[in-house]
Structure formats: structure tokens, C-alpha cells
Design an enzyme around this catalytic site. Structure first.
Site, PDB file in Angstrom:
ATOM      1  N   ASP A  10       0.863  -1.195   0.000  1.00 18.74           N
ATOM      2  CA  ASP A  10       0.000   0.000   0.000  1.00 18.74           C
ATOM      3  C   ASP A  10       0.892   1.236   0.000  1.00 18.74           C
ATOM      4  O   ASP A  10       1.908   1.263   0.712  1.00 18.74           O
ATOM      5  CB  ASP A  10      -0.901  -0.012   1.242  1.00 18.74           C
ATOM      6  CG  ASP A  10      -2.140   0.843   1.056  1.00 18.74           C
ATOM      7  OD1 ASP A  10      -3.257   0.299   1.115  1.00 18.74           O
ATOM      8  OD2 ASP A  10      -1.997   2.078   0.859  1.00 18.74           O
ATOM      9  N   SER A  28     -11.685   5.885  -5.678  1.00 20.91           N
ATOM     10  CA  SER A  28     -13.004   5.238  -5.739  1.00 20.91           C
ATOM     11  C   SER A  28     -14.185   6.196  -5.635  1.00 20.91           C
ATOM     12  O   SER A  28     -15.269   5.781  -5.272  1.00 20.91           O
ATOM     13  CB  SER A  28     -13.084   4.200  -4.619  1.00 20.91           C
ATOM     14  OG  SER A  28     -12.948   4.860  -3.384  1.00 20.91           O
ATOM     15  N   TYR A  35     -14.823   6.804 -13.327  1.00 22.48           N
ATOM     16  CA  TYR A  35     -14.503   5.741 -12.370  1.00 22.48           C
ATOM     17  C   TYR A  35     -14.973   4.385 -12.902  1.00 22.48           C
ATOM     18  O   TYR A  35     -14.206   3.425 -13.004  1.00 22.48           O
ATOM     19  CB  TYR A  35     -15.156   6.061 -11.014  1.00 22.48           C
ATOM     20  CG  TYR A  35     -15.085   4.916 -10.041  1.00 22.48           C
ATOM     21  CD1 TYR A  35     -13.855   4.478  -9.555  1.00 22.48           C
ATOM     22  CD2 TYR A  35     -16.242   4.258  -9.605  1.00 22.48           C
ATOM     23  CE1 TYR A  35     -13.780   3.400  -8.668  1.00 22.48           C
ATOM     24  CE2 TYR A  35     -16.175   3.198  -8.724  1.00 22.48           C
ATOM     25  CZ  TYR A  35     -14.946   2.773  -8.256  1.00 22.48           C
ATOM     26  OH  TYR A  35     -14.873   1.713  -7.391  1.00 22.48           O
ATOM     27  N   ARG A  58     -29.641   2.689  -3.679  1.00 23.18           N
ATOM     28  CA  ARG A  58     -28.381   1.949  -3.694  1.00 23.18           C
ATOM     29  C   ARG A  58     -28.539   0.654  -2.914  1.00 23.18           C
ATOM     30  O   ARG A  58     -29.376   0.550  -2.013  1.00 23.18           O
ATOM     31  CB  ARG A  58     -27.250   2.776  -3.046  1.00 23.18           C
ATOM     32  CG  ARG A  58     -26.835   4.002  -3.840  1.00 23.18           C
ATOM     33  CD  ARG A  58     -26.101   3.618  -5.112  1.00 23.18           C
ATOM     34  NE  ARG A  58     -25.673   4.777  -5.888  1.00 23.18           N
ATOM     35  CZ  ARG A  58     -26.450   5.407  -6.781  1.00 23.18           C
ATOM     36  NH1 ARG A  58     -27.686   5.013  -7.003  1.00 23.18           N
ATOM     37  NH2 ARG A  58     -25.978   6.429  -7.467  1.00 23.18           N
ATOM     38  N   ARG A  99     -25.535  15.157  -7.807  1.00 23.32           N
ATOM     39  CA  ARG A  99     -24.083  15.062  -7.957  1.00 23.32           C
ATOM     40  C   ARG A  99     -23.804  14.448  -9.330  1.00 23.32           C
ATOM     41  O   ARG A  99     -24.438  13.447  -9.691  1.00 23.32           O
ATOM     42  CB  ARG A  99     -23.524  14.179  -6.837  1.00 23.32           C
ATOM     43  CG  ARG A  99     -22.022  14.046  -6.812  1.00 23.32           C
ATOM     44  CD  ARG A  99     -21.553  13.273  -5.592  1.00 23.32           C
ATOM     45  NE  ARG A  99     -21.940  11.864  -5.652  1.00 23.32           N
ATOM     46  CZ  ARG A  99     -21.628  10.960  -4.721  1.00 23.32           C
ATOM     47  NH1 ARG A  99     -20.938  11.333  -3.646  1.00 23.32           N
ATOM     48  NH2 ARG A  99     -22.013   9.709  -4.839  1.00 23.32           N
ATOM     49  N   GLY A 119     -22.615  12.253 -12.329  1.00 20.97           N
ATOM     50  CA  GLY A 119     -22.147  10.865 -12.465  1.00 20.97           C
ATOM     51  C   GLY A 119     -22.952   9.841 -11.690  1.00 20.97           C
ATOM     52  O   GLY A 119     -22.662   8.647 -11.756  1.00 20.97           O
TER      53      GLY A 119
HETATM   54  N1  UDP Z   1     -25.245  10.970  -1.329  1.00 24.15           N
HETATM   55  C1  UDP Z   1     -25.950  12.053  -0.834  1.00 24.15           C
HETATM   56  N2  UDP Z   1     -25.282  12.902  -0.005  1.00 24.15           N
HETATM   57  C2  UDP Z   1     -23.997  12.735   0.371  1.00 24.15           C
HETATM   58  C3  UDP Z   1     -23.294  11.611  -0.140  1.00 24.15           C
HETATM   59  C4  UDP Z   1     -23.958  10.749  -0.997  1.00 24.15           C
HETATM   60  O1  UDP Z   1     -27.114  12.278  -1.145  1.00 24.15           O
HETATM   61  O2  UDP Z   1     -23.452  13.570   1.107  1.00 24.15           O
HETATM   62  C5  UDP Z   1     -25.948  10.024  -2.231  1.00 24.15           C
HETATM   63  C6  UDP Z   1     -25.269   9.869  -3.590  1.00 24.15           C
HETATM   64  O3  UDP Z   1     -25.749  10.832  -4.488  1.00 24.15           O
HETATM   65  C7  UDP Z   1     -25.692   8.430  -3.964  1.00 24.15           C
HETATM   66  C8  UDP Z   1     -25.807   7.724  -2.602  1.00 24.15           C
HETATM   67  O4  UDP Z   1     -25.902   8.750  -1.628  1.00 24.15           O
HETATM   68  O5  UDP Z   1     -26.962   8.449  -4.550  1.00 24.15           O
HETATM   69  C9  UDP Z   1     -24.604   6.856  -2.290  1.00 24.15           C
HETATM   70  O6  UDP Z   1     -23.445   7.631  -2.519  1.00 24.15           O
HETATM   71  P1  UDP Z   1     -22.007   7.203  -2.037  1.00 24.15           P
HETATM   72  O7  UDP Z   1     -21.072   8.340  -2.346  1.00 24.15           O
HETATM   73  O8  UDP Z   1     -22.088   6.731  -0.617  1.00 24.15           O
HETATM   74  O9  UDP Z   1     -21.666   5.924  -2.920  1.00 24.15           O
HETATM   75  P2  UDP Z   1     -21.648   5.715  -4.526  1.00 24.15           P
HETATM   76  O10 UDP Z   1     -23.040   5.205  -4.871  1.00 24.15           O
HETATM   77  O11 UDP Z   1     -21.275   6.983  -5.170  1.00 24.15           O
HETATM   78  O12 UDP Z   1     -20.616   4.650  -4.702  1.00 24.15           O
END
Ligand code: UDP
Length: 326
Positions: A34, A79, A143, A223, A284, A286
């Protein structure tokens, strides 16, 4: 036969450190490589630790010649979906070129078993939910595109050089080891569950909800959250399968159940007993609306049985960890 020797690249990170712990408990000989760019030395709870980068060919040759490595598990990656949209060069360089370098060194040293941390982000916006491995891949962000490019790379290396791999497409990794020793620790946290729990602890003023106009029942993204220890147990099964001589394969790792951002926040309110203020903000970049796994294949073929299938257990384990973080 002596102990099976596994090189864990990125073993000081969130998922990698849980993997190292599981491997050691299961009796494997473990070496962690790492560069500590995002991982933590203290998260590596055993085995041999090597501080260095996966693009360092000399270092990889030395690791592979010091003692015979039976398999490589590769967790080291940037990530963050949102970050990858803003910094695609950094993401392709680290995630694609880095893996290319690692695989090249493996093949040069005659190592042909590889377990790769892939992602649900390879699918993009799903046409069918839950998403099976056979679903078309059309990633929405750099990503996911970089991870998909690696999947293609290792498939080509299987055809050309006999590299046997397991590509494990994680949905949303969450939770923390039951010991309370290790958990999700990012210097710059962007993931939903840790951010909500930090808000519960009063370390953040509120949780931002990224978009409330998605085509989902409550307008927020769905999710599929999967416990990090369950991810590690799937890797152990994938490793056994490769050691037994199986062909390369691709598996989804998820619980096949989707939770909306609002549902996650509400559950965190219940578990922590804290009000957790929220604020609705723009989407957000993506983020697909829905990512939920069909994980039937890994259950059928490798016998994977997650221990922490419901979100409550996942959040409770994360909450135990976060309460003890400075
Ligand atoms: N999310 C949110 N607010 C935050 C962080 C994440 O609403 O402060 C939402 C994000 O848009 C996604 C979900 O939570 O729909 C999970 O996001 P995370 O970044 O945990 O994981 P990802 O799905 O991007 O791998």
C-alpha cells in the site's frame, strides 16, 4: 503444501484492511502492498506490510521473488464517482495504468491468479433492476469506465497468457468489522453512511441530499448496501475457486435490495437517536438513479451467503465504529 500466500494490494484501505483481517483469520500468509495515499498503516492488522506503489516494477519484482505469491487481490484505487468526473486523468492513470503495471509484473513473475475489485458503476443507468452480470455495461462516469477497461484488460490477458481472474463488482460497501478494530476511515469522506453518522455525532452541520427529482419512489437515488465483511467473505470464496482451478468469472456483490438516500438517513436517525438535519441540494454528477444487484450468480456458483443482509445491521456496525473515532 505450505500456507497459501496472498498479496493484497491496497490492504491498508477500507475494504482491503477488512480483507487482510479475514485472510489472516482464515490461515493465509498475507503480504500487504500500500502506498498509504488514502490507507492507514494501523488498519493493517497482521501479515507483512510493504510501503510502496503498484507502479513500481522493481518493487513488485522483489515482492514476487522474495516468496512465491499464489494469488493477488487488488483493492488499490481511487473510488469516488464525483471526483472521477472532475479528475478523469488521475482516475485513468491510477486505476487503469496502475492495474496494468501490476498485472504486467504478475505475468512476468508467473503469477496467474487475480482478484479484482470492480464496481456496479460499470453498468451505468440500468435498463433492468436488479442488475445481472449480463446487463450491458455503459458507465456514466470515468470511475466506472476505468474499472470496465481493466475488466477488458484482464479478460484479454486470460485469452493471451492464461491469467485467471475473478472480477467482483461491488455495489455500495458499508459497515465495519465486528471487532471495532477497523472501519471506514477516509480523510475526505464523501460516502453517504459515514457522512450521515458524522452528522449524528455533531461533526457536520447537516447531511446534503444530492438530488430529489430522480425517477424513484421518493425522488432520491437507490443503492444496494453490502457489508464490508461480507465482501471479504466473497473474496475468500473466489480465491478458493481460483485455487481449485476454476475459469475466470465476474460476480456482482450486493444484497439485491435498494434503499433510497432518504431511507438511509431515516434509519440512521432511528439507530442513533439523533435528529440529523438534512438539506436538499443539486444532483451530484455521475450518479445513476438506481444501482441494485442481482447477486444470484455468486450465491449459486460460489455459495456466498452474506451475514449482514439487512441495512440495520450494516448501519449499527458502522455506528459502533464511528462513535469511537476521534
Ligand atoms: N449521497 C448524498 N449525499 C452525500 C453523499 C452521498 O445524497 O453527502 C448520495 C449519492 O448521491 C448516492 C448515494 O448517496 O446516490 C450513495 O453515494 P455514495 O457516495 O455513498 O456511494 P456511490 O453510490 O457513489 O458509490
Amino acid at each position: 503444501m505450505g500456507k497459501v500466500n496472498v498479496l493484497v494490494v491496497g490492504g491498508a484501505g477500507y475494504i482491503g484492511s477488512h480483507m487482510v483481517k479475514e485472510l489472516i483469520e482464515a490461515g493465509f500468509d498475507v503480504t500487504t502492498l500500500d502506498n498509504l495515499s488514502t490507507g492507514h498503516r494501523q488498519s493493517v492488522t497482521g501479515g507483512t506490510f510493504v510501503h510502496g506503489d503498484l507502479s513500481d516494477q522493481k518493487l513488485l519484482d522483489k515482492i514476487f521473488s522474495d516468496k512465491p505469491v499464489d494469488a493477488v487481490m487488488h483493492f488499490a484505487a481511487y473510488s469516488l464517482v464525483g471526483d472521477s468526473v472532475k479528475n478523469p486523468i488521475a482516475y485513468y492513470r491510477y486505476n487503469f495504468n496502475g492495474t496494468l503495471s501490476l498485472v504486467e509484473a504478475m505475468l512476468r513473475n508467473g503469477i496467474r491468479r487475480f482478484i479484482f475489485s470492480s464496481t456496479a458503476a460499470v453498468y451505468g443507468e440500468p435498463e433492468t433492476v436488479p442488475i445481472p452480470e449480463t446487463h450491458p455495461c455503459a458507465p456514466d462516469n470515468p470511475y466506472g469506465a476505468g474499472k470496465l477497461a481493466v475488466e477488458r484488460l484482464i479478460s484479454d490477458c486470460d485469452s493471451a497468457y492464461g491469467l485467471k481472474y475473478m472480477s467482483l463488482r461491488y455495489f455500495n460497501a458499508a459497515g465495519a468489522d465486528a471487532s471495532g478494530q477497523i472501519g471506514e476511515r477516509h480523510e475526505r469522506e464523501t460516502h453517504l453512511i459515514p457522512l450521515v453518522l458524522q452528522t449524528a455525532l455533531g461533526r457536520r452541520p447537516q447531511i446534503d441530499i444530492f438530488g430529489t427529482d430522480y425517477g424513484t419512489p421518493d425522488g432520491t437515488c437507490l443503492r444496494d448496501y453490502v457489508h464490508v465483511t461480507d465482501l471479504a467473505s466473497a473474496h475468500l470464496l473466489a480465491l478458493s475457486s481460483l485455487m481449485e482451478g476454476s475459469e475466470s468469472n465476474i460476480y456482482n456483490l450486493g444484497n439485491s435490495k435498494g434503499y433510497s438516500v432518504r431511507e438511509v438517513i431515516d434509519l440512521c436517525r432511528e439507530i442513533t437517536g439523533e435528529p440529523i438535519p438534512e438539506r436538499e441540494v443539486e444532483r451530484r454528477a455521475g450518479d445513476p438513479a438506481i444501482l441494485v444487484a442481482d447477486s444470484g450468480k455468486v450465491r449459486r456458483e460460489l455459495g456466498w451467503q452474506p451475514r449482514y443482509e439487512n441495512l440495520e445491521n450494516i448501519v449499527e456496525s458502522a455506528w459502533r465504529w464511528h462513535q469511537h473515532q476521534p
